[in-house]
Enzyme design. Structure first.
Site, short mmCIF file in Angstrom:
data_model
loop_
_atom_site.label_atom_id
_atom_site.label_comp_id
_atom_site.label_asym_id
_atom_site.label_seq_id
_atom_site.Cartn_x
_atom_site.Cartn_y
_atom_site.Cartn_z
N LYS A 158 0.84 -1.20 0.00
CA LYS A 158 0.00 0.00 0.00
C LYS A 158 0.88 1.26 0.00
O LYS A 158 2.00 1.21 0.49
CB LYS A 158 -0.88 0.03 1.26
N ARG A 191 -10.13 -11.84 2.21
CA ARG A 191 -10.93 -12.97 1.71
C ARG A 191 -10.16 -14.28 1.80
O ARG A 191 -10.74 -15.34 1.96
CB ARG A 191 -11.41 -12.65 0.28
N1 BES Z 1 -8.15 -3.94 4.51
C1 BES Z 1 -8.28 -3.54 3.15
C2 BES Z 1 -9.58 -2.80 2.88
C3 BES Z 1 -9.67 -1.43 3.47
C4 BES Z 1 -9.07 -0.36 2.84
C5 BES Z 1 -10.37 -1.21 4.63
C6 BES Z 1 -9.17 0.90 3.39
C7 BES Z 1 -10.46 0.05 5.18
C8 BES Z 1 -9.86 1.11 4.56
C9 BES Z 1 -8.25 -4.75 2.25
O1 BES Z 1 -7.43 -5.79 2.68
C10 BES Z 1 -7.73 -4.30 0.93
O2 BES Z 1 -6.60 -3.91 0.87
N2 BES Z 1 -8.57 -4.37 -0.08
C11 BES Z 1 -8.20 -3.93 -1.38
C12 BES Z 1 -8.75 -4.93 -2.38
C13 BES Z 1 -8.22 -4.74 -3.77
C14 BES Z 1 -6.75 -5.09 -3.81
C15 BES Z 1 -9.01 -5.62 -4.70
C16 BES Z 1 -8.81 -2.55 -1.61
O3 BES Z 1 -9.93 -2.30 -1.16
O4 BES Z 1 -8.11 -1.72 -2.20
MN MN Z 2 -5.43 -5.55 2.04
#
Ligand code: BES
Ligand code: MN
Ligand code: ZN
Length: 486
Positions: free
Chosen positions: A263, A337
């Site tokens: 990230k 997931r």
């Molecule tokens: N934990 C995150 C989702 C999230 C992001 C929760 C910001 C709260 C605030 C999750 O693991 C994630 O990174 N999801 C990705 C999925 C994508 C790679 C398909 C996302 O939402 O960007």
């Molecule tokens: Mn994630």
């Protein structure tokens, strides 16, 4: 916050609060209070507060009027909660230590008084463990509420609500703690300490056991971290012996860097609360056990840390889940997931639930869709979805339903494995739910709650300060109370 009950006001109270339940001010108020409230446009609306100082028998008393009256869209009970919360927000650091809640001329029911106290408790929670340099005026001063003249039955009503408050507070604590303090092992230990004597049964799967069970997806996420993963199980058997349990499964990613699909740095610190689903499940179990719910409920928390490392999984890796299905890991940041699928497979095999609900901070896309007002609800059962949505409305932990359909499902087909862990950019929250649905057994009614926008607040709300909200605890508690307990 200590809550005690008394017949009469303490002999020389410093701070007294009264509820204003309608848009009419009580007639027995001192004239300066009456005129002051009117001049300040205080009308008794839920959450409004007016304070004045009145002289009584030679001493000066600080008198607060807390509005619990009409507020469009909210239920009567919610309005009482707002009154309590407004009192807490006002007096928490005021220097006052005791608040006397004078109900002697109030018409509030036991349930409504309990709601005031719940609002007071929830709004006065803060996590100050690491703030060593607070100035005196920043420190919490209010520590006790004396309830005077409560109607018969209030104490029993409050006992149940106090258990819910304790559950919410525990969830907030787990969510607020940083990731160097709360990681899979310490999450388990915090729960073991907190649940001691509560009547729940706790068990834990370690990494070796999970490997033997074939949880390749969960272990793939964990393999880049120096912290070993854990599967925490919290069992409450308050219902009929042999009655099939309801199972809640929580995403417990104690820190989500994204892994090799790392990230951006800005805001990454927020990912300490990527265990908010697991935190909600743990807090809800504490609430249910605390109020001795007449239901069989099991909480399962999949606990891992998602880190990049020489041993971390790579984009393109194929993992085999406990269900036997294979997954091409396109993006290591879609890790929730991967944790949940193995936790859900195991929970169904182990406990044969009738109902399974997972809670997860699963997708950023959910926040784009719903902001911070509703969690997303996905379900294979209209009846279950309706029960959850109703519990959301009644508890204040609101939910909004989204669709599932084969057209979305095929977006996660993979050319090399049974599925990939991400779909295209569009409908990202729905394809995440479709992924999870592929791990739901025939005959199990299942719902997925994507609570990404709900577990952390950037500004204070009705019953929380900024920070961890405790979302999910009251939702689960209300759901169990209204649709599982007989
Ligand atoms: N934990 C995150 C989702 C999230 C992001 C929760 C910001 C709260 C605030 C999750 O693991 C994630 O990174 N999801 C990705 C999925 C994508 C790679 C398909 C996302 O939402 O960007
Ligand atoms: Mn994630
Ligand atoms: Zn995550």
């Amino acid at each position: 916050m200590k809550v005690t009950f008394a017949q009469a006001l303490p002999s020389s109270p410093r701070l007294v609060a009264r509820l204003v339940e309608t848009d009419k001010l009580p007639a027995d108020l001192p004239v300066a209070m009456l005129q002051g409230a009117e001049a300040s446009r205080f009308s008794g609306k839920a959450g409004q507060l007016f304070e004045g100082f009145v002289e009584s028998g030679g001493t000066v008393v600080r008198l607060a009027l807390a509005g619990a009256g009409k507020d469009n869209g909210s239920s009567r009970v919610t309005n009482f909660e707002k009154a309590g919360a407004a009192l807490a927000a006002r007096y928490l650091t005021s220097g006052e230590t005791v608040l006397a809640l004078d109900l002697t001329s109030s018409k509030a029911s036991p349930r409504e008084v309990a709601a005031v106290l719940l609002g007071l408790r929830l709004r006065s929670w803060r996590w100050d463990a690491y703030r060593t340099k607070l100035k005196e005026e920043q420190k919490k001063s209010l520590g006790e509420v004396v309830v005077v003249g409560a109607p018969e039955g209030t104490e029993a009503e409050w006992q149940a609500e106090a258990a819910v408050a304790t559950g919410v507070e525990f969830t907030r604590e787990l969510v607020a703690e940083p990731a160097n303090v709360i990681y899979p092992q310490s999450f388990v230990e915090r729960c073991q300490a907190r649940f001691a004597g509560s009547g729940v049964e706790i068990s834990v799967l370690d990494e070796d056991e999970m490997r033997q069970l074939g949880m390749g997806a969960l272990l793939g996420v964990a393999q880049g971290s120096a912290r070993a993963p854990k599967m925490l199980v919290i069992k409450w058997q308050g219902g009929k012996a042999g009655a099939k349990p309801v199972v809640f499964v929580g995403k417990g990613v104690t820190f989500d860097t994204g892994g090799i699909s790392i990230k951006p740095a800005a805001g990454m610190e927020d990912m300490k609360w990527d265990m908010g689903g697991a935190g909600a499940v743990a807090g809800a179990m504490l609430a249910l056990a605390g109020r001795k719910a007449k239901a069989n409920v099991i909480g399962v928390c999949g606990l891992v840390e998602n880190m990049p490392d020489g041993n971390a999984q790579r984009p393109g890796d194929v993992v085999t889940t406990m269900s036997g299905q294979t997954v091409e890991v396109i993006n290591t940041d879609a890790e929730g997931r991967l944790v949940l699928c193995d936790a859900m497979t195991w929970a169904q095999k182990e406990f044969s639930p009738k109902t399974m609900v997972d809670l997860a901070t699963l997708t950023g896309a959910m926040m784009i869709a719903l902001g911070v007002e509703h969690g997303g609800l996905f379900s294979n059962s209209d009846a279950l979805a309706d029960r959850l949505a109703a519990a959301g409305k009644a508890s204040g932990d609101k939910l909004w339903r989204f669709p599932l359909a084969p057209e979305y499902d095929k977006l996660i087909d993979s050319p090399i494995a049974d599925m990939k862990n991400v779909g295209p950019r569009l409908a990202g929250s729905i394809t995440a739910a479709q992924f999870l649905q592929r791990y739901v057994d025939e005959g199990v009614e299942w719902a997925h709650l994507d609570i990404a926008g709900m577990v952390w607040a950037d500004k204070p709300g009705a019953t929380w300060d900024k920070g961890a909200t405790g979302y999910g605890v009251r939702l689960i508690d209300t759901f169990v109370r209204d649709t599982v307990e007989g």
